[in-house]
Write a protein that holds these residues in place. Sequence first.
Motif, PDB file in Angstrom:
ATOM      1  N   PRO A 124       0.826  -1.120  -0.234  1.00  0.00           N
ATOM      2  CA  PRO A 124      -0.085  -0.228  -0.281  1.00  0.00           C
ATOM      3  C   PRO A 124       1.097   1.572  -0.228  1.00  0.00           C
ATOM      4  O   PRO A 124       1.722   1.133   0.147  1.00  0.00           O
ATOM      5  CB  PRO A 124      -0.966  -0.355   1.077  1.00  0.00           C
ATOM      6  CG  PRO A 124       0.215  -0.650   2.410  1.00  0.00           C
ATOM      7  CD  PRO A 124       0.226  -1.840   1.514  1.00  0.00           C
ATOM      8  N   ALA A 125       0.099   2.388  -0.683  1.00  0.00           N
ATOM      9  CA  ALA A 125       1.002   3.846  -0.509  1.00  0.00           C
ATOM     10  C   ALA A 125       1.565   4.180   1.332  1.00  0.00           C
ATOM     11  O   ALA A 125       0.576   3.903   1.791  1.00  0.00           O
ATOM     12  CB  ALA A 125       0.121   4.500  -1.009  1.00  0.00           C
ATOM     13  N   GLY A 126       2.728   3.579   1.462  1.00  0.00           N
ATOM     14  CA  GLY A 126       3.377   5.139   2.737  1.00  0.00           C
ATOM     15  C   GLY A 126       4.251   3.332   2.958  1.00  0.00           C
ATOM     16  O   GLY A 126       4.618   3.219   3.967  1.00  0.00           O
ATOM     17  N   SER A 127       3.751   2.468   2.683  1.00  0.00           N
ATOM     18  CA  SER A 127       5.105   1.584   3.107  1.00  0.00           C
ATOM     19  C   SER A 127       5.614   0.779   2.332  1.00  0.00           C
ATOM     20  O   SER A 127       6.579  -0.400   2.094  1.00  0.00           O
ATOM     21  CB  SER A 127       3.815  -0.160   3.511  1.00  0.00           C
ATOM     22  OG  SER A 127       3.085   0.565   3.967  1.00  0.00           O
ATOM     23  N   TYR A 128       6.209   1.528   0.688  1.00  0.00           N
ATOM     24  CA  TYR A 128       7.685   1.677   0.834  1.00  0.00           C
ATOM     25  C   TYR A 128       8.880   3.034   0.614  1.00  0.00           C
ATOM     26  O   TYR A 128       8.063   4.163   0.388  1.00  0.00           O
ATOM     27  CB  TYR A 128       7.119   0.976  -0.823  1.00  0.00           C
ATOM     28  CG  TYR A 128       6.793   1.331  -1.135  1.00  0.00           C
ATOM     29  CD1 TYR A 128       7.392   2.115  -2.539  1.00  0.00           C
ATOM     30  CD2 TYR A 128       5.161   1.841  -1.792  1.00  0.00           C
ATOM     31  CE1 TYR A 128       7.043   2.309  -3.633  1.00  0.00           C
ATOM     32  CE2 TYR A 128       5.058   2.582  -2.704  1.00  0.00           C
ATOM     33  CZ  TYR A 128       5.402   3.523  -3.781  1.00  0.00           C
ATOM     34  OH  TYR A 128       4.620   4.350  -4.119  1.00  0.00           O
ATOM     35  N   GLU A 129       9.533   2.745   0.130  1.00  0.00           N
ATOM     36  CA  GLU A 129       9.900   4.315   0.097  1.00  0.00           C
ATOM     37  C   GLU A 129      11.710   3.913  -0.925  1.00  0.00           C
ATOM     38  O   GLU A 129      12.261   2.066  -0.718  1.00  0.00           O
ATOM     39  CB  GLU A 129      10.533   4.189   1.208  1.00  0.00           C
ATOM     40  CG  GLU A 129      12.045   4.210   2.005  1.00  0.00           C
ATOM     41  CD  GLU A 129      13.765   3.804   1.432  1.00  0.00           C
ATOM     42  OE1 GLU A 129      13.790   4.886   1.181  1.00  0.00           O
ATOM     43  OE2 GLU A 129      14.134   2.745   1.272  1.00  0.00           O
ATOM     44  N   GLU A 181      14.718  13.050   3.130  1.00  0.00           N
ATOM     45  CA  GLU A 181      16.178  13.024   2.776  1.00  0.00           C
ATOM     46  C   GLU A 181      16.331  11.322   3.643  1.00  0.00           C
ATOM     47  O   GLU A 181      17.032  10.804   2.704  1.00  0.00           O
ATOM     48  CB  GLU A 181      17.225  14.334   3.255  1.00  0.00           C
ATOM     49  CG  GLU A 181      16.720  15.276   2.796  1.00  0.00           C
ATOM     50  CD  GLU A 181      17.943  15.517   1.243  1.00  0.00           C
ATOM     51  OE1 GLU A 181      18.814  14.437   0.596  1.00  0.00           O
ATOM     52  OE2 GLU A 181      17.349  16.269  -0.005  1.00  0.00           O
ATOM     53  N   ARG A 182      15.759  11.581   4.460  1.00  0.00           N
ATOM     54  CA  ARG A 182      15.550   9.806   5.133  1.00  0.00           C
ATOM     55  C   ARG A 182      14.738   8.958   4.827  1.00  0.00           C
ATOM     56  O   ARG A 182      13.546   9.391   4.489  1.00  0.00           O
ATOM     57  CB  ARG A 182      16.253  10.097   7.039  1.00  0.00           C
ATOM     58  CG  ARG A 182      17.116  11.303   7.408  1.00  0.00           C
ATOM     59  CD  ARG A 182      16.786  11.417   8.549  1.00  0.00           C
ATOM     60  NE  ARG A 182      16.770  10.376   9.418  1.00  0.00           N
ATOM     61  CZ  ARG A 182      16.374  10.690  10.506  1.00  0.00           C
ATOM     62  NH1 ARG A 182      15.550  11.524  11.437  1.00  0.00           N
ATOM     63  NH2 ARG A 182      17.060   9.369  11.436  1.00  0.00           N
ATOM     64  N   ALA A 183      15.422   7.280   4.848  1.00  0.00           N
ATOM     65  CA  ALA A 183      14.365   6.659   4.906  1.00  0.00           C
ATOM     66  C   ALA A 183      12.872   6.666   5.435  1.00  0.00           C
ATOM     67  O   ALA A 183      12.059   6.378   4.880  1.00  0.00           O
ATOM     68  CB  ALA A 183      14.742   5.056   5.040  1.00  0.00           C
ATOM     69  N   ALA A 184      13.606   7.074   6.727  1.00  0.00           N
ATOM     70  CA  ALA A 184      11.329   7.027   7.555  1.00  0.00           C
ATOM     71  C   ALA A 184      10.963   8.247   7.264  1.00  0.00           C
ATOM     72  O   ALA A 184       9.486   7.755   7.562  1.00  0.00           O
ATOM     73  CB  ALA A 184      12.188   7.220   9.194  1.00  0.00           C
ATOM     74  N   GLN A 185      11.343   9.976   7.186  1.00  0.00           N
ATOM     75  CA  GLN A 185      10.776  10.374   5.997  1.00  0.00           C
ATOM     76  C   GLN A 185       9.936  10.210   5.294  1.00  0.00           C
ATOM     77  O   GLN A 185       8.794  10.540   4.589  1.00  0.00           O
ATOM     78  CB  GLN A 185      12.159  11.547   5.570  1.00  0.00           C
ATOM     79  CG  GLN A 185      12.010  12.064   7.185  1.00  0.00           C
ATOM     80  CD  GLN A 185      12.896  13.384   6.588  1.00  0.00           C
ATOM     81  OE1 GLN A 185      13.939  13.340   5.626  1.00  0.00           O
ATOM     82  NE2 GLN A 185      12.783  14.459   7.602  1.00  0.00           N
ATOM     83  N   ARG A 186      10.907   9.295   4.141  1.00  0.00           N
ATOM     84  CA  ARG A 186       9.807   8.948   2.825  1.00  0.00           C
ATOM     85  C   ARG A 186       8.780   8.045   3.097  1.00  0.00           C
ATOM     86  O   ARG A 186       7.522   7.821   2.573  1.00  0.00           O
ATOM     87  CB  ARG A 186      10.990   8.108   1.951  1.00  0.00           C
ATOM     88  CG  ARG A 186      12.176   9.331   1.400  1.00  0.00           C
ATOM     89  CD  ARG A 186      13.023   8.783  -0.290  1.00  0.00           C
ATOM     90  NE  ARG A 186      13.360   7.737   0.592  1.00  0.00           N
ATOM     91  CZ  ARG A 186      14.735   7.495   1.514  1.00  0.00           C
ATOM     92  NH1 ARG A 186      15.703   8.983   1.837  1.00  0.00           N
ATOM     93  NH2 ARG A 186      15.798   6.936   1.548  1.00  0.00           N
ATOM     94  N   LEU A 187       8.705   6.983   4.253  1.00  0.00           N
ATOM     95  CA  LEU A 187       7.951   6.587   4.548  1.00  0.00           C
ATOM     96  C   LEU A 187       6.719   6.852   4.932  1.00  0.00           C
ATOM     97  O   LEU A 187       5.980   6.271   4.927  1.00  0.00           O
ATOM     98  CB  LEU A 187       8.414   5.254   5.092  1.00  0.00           C
ATOM     99  CG  LEU A 187       9.750   3.827   5.078  1.00  0.00           C
ATOM    100  CD1 LEU A 187      10.227   3.186   5.925  1.00  0.00           C
ATOM    101  CD2 LEU A 187       9.268   2.988   4.084  1.00  0.00           C
ATOM    102  N   GLY A 188       7.130   7.509   5.662  1.00  0.00           N
ATOM    103  CA  GLY A 188       5.464   8.372   6.190  1.00  0.00           C
ATOM    104  C   GLY A 188       5.283   9.927   5.314  1.00  0.00           C
ATOM    105  O   GLY A 188       4.654  10.040   6.108  1.00  0.00           O
ATOM    106  N   ALA A 189       5.905   9.893   4.596  1.00  0.00           N
ATOM    107  CA  ALA A 189       5.116  11.350   3.961  1.00  0.00           C
ATOM    108  C   ALA A 189       4.272  10.274   2.932  1.00  0.00           C
ATOM    109  O   ALA A 189       3.463  11.925   2.732  1.00  0.00           O
ATOM    110  CB  ALA A 189       6.168  11.294   2.441  1.00  0.00           C
ATOM    111  N   GLU A 190       3.489   9.693   2.653  1.00  0.00           N
ATOM    112  CA  GLU A 190       2.779   9.586   2.208  1.00  0.00           C
ATOM    113  C   GLU A 190       1.065   9.562   3.363  1.00  0.00           C
ATOM    114  O   GLU A 190       0.218   9.981   3.303  1.00  0.00           O
ATOM    115  CB  GLU A 190       2.507   8.257   1.607  1.00  0.00           C
ATOM    116  CG  GLU A 190       1.254   7.958   0.831  1.00  0.00           C
ATOM    117  CD  GLU A 190       0.733   8.683  -0.159  1.00  0.00           C
ATOM    118  OE1 GLU A 190      -0.906   8.875  -0.169  1.00  0.00           O
ATOM    119  OE2 GLU A 190       1.016  10.014  -0.761  1.00  0.00           O
ATOM    120  N   THR A 191       1.669   9.486   4.346  1.00  0.00           N
ATOM    121  CA  THR A 191       0.851   8.470   5.282  1.00  0.00           C
ATOM    122  C   THR A 191       0.241  10.058   6.436  1.00  0.00           C
ATOM    123  O   THR A 191      -0.766  10.263   6.097  1.00  0.00           O
ATOM    124  CB  THR A 191       1.583   7.779   6.455  1.00  0.00           C
ATOM    125  OG1 THR A 191       2.087   6.491   5.933  1.00  0.00           O
ATOM    126  CG2 THR A 191       0.708   8.049   7.572  1.00  0.00           C
TER     127      THR A 191
END
Length: 216
Positions: free
Chosen positions: A121-126, A151-161
């Motif tokens: 699902p959206a927000g579950s990958y980077e 810039e960070r993996a955690a930010q990219r994973l949480g961006a869509e959420t």
Amino acid sequence: MGGKPVQGRMTADGTDGVVIFLIGMRVNKWRALRSWLPVFRAMPRMIKELAQDPARGLLGIRAVPGLRNFSVLQYWESKEKLLAYASDQNGEHRPAWAAFNRRARAGGGAVGIWHETYVVPAGSYETIYGDMPPHGLGRARGLVPVGRRGERAAQRLGAETRRQRRKGRPRADHPQGPPLFGAVTAAGDGCCPAPPRHGALSRCAAGPRRGGPPRR
């Protein structure tokens, strides 16, 4: 992995969900050419068919060769489109699957076949690609600078959420959904914002006291 490297740190474009489909075969008996060669030849026909009709939902592929094992990594728009293609009576997949079953019964295990499906699902990958040619999901969807999604993996994973939460948050002047159990919603009637305790009678539900306005 061909192509010209894209300078800098990039990530795959788009924030929608994606379906990852892995499919492959294993040659168990090299001498049984009639059993495994038709299976090997069937995959390019299916890929060509899908590439000619983007509306079917295939975003991109990556071949993973091996000595005995041959597999293909596929990116799909949705599980619905993947399943629709798999069951299409007029497509390349159905006759190839029927032919494999016939040869498998007659070949005595000369060739093996497998697949795995992952619905992400959206927000579950980077993704991130540094000084790389377009690759993987980035090749399927295109590349954008990594800073657009964090810039960070955690930010990219949480961006869509976070984006979905903002999009789905009700406006303060336009509440959504049913009222809480036991609460009165008419404006100006002195109602309480929460239901009364179990077994207790809410002053709001009982109405204002005699001789004066309701308590606030």
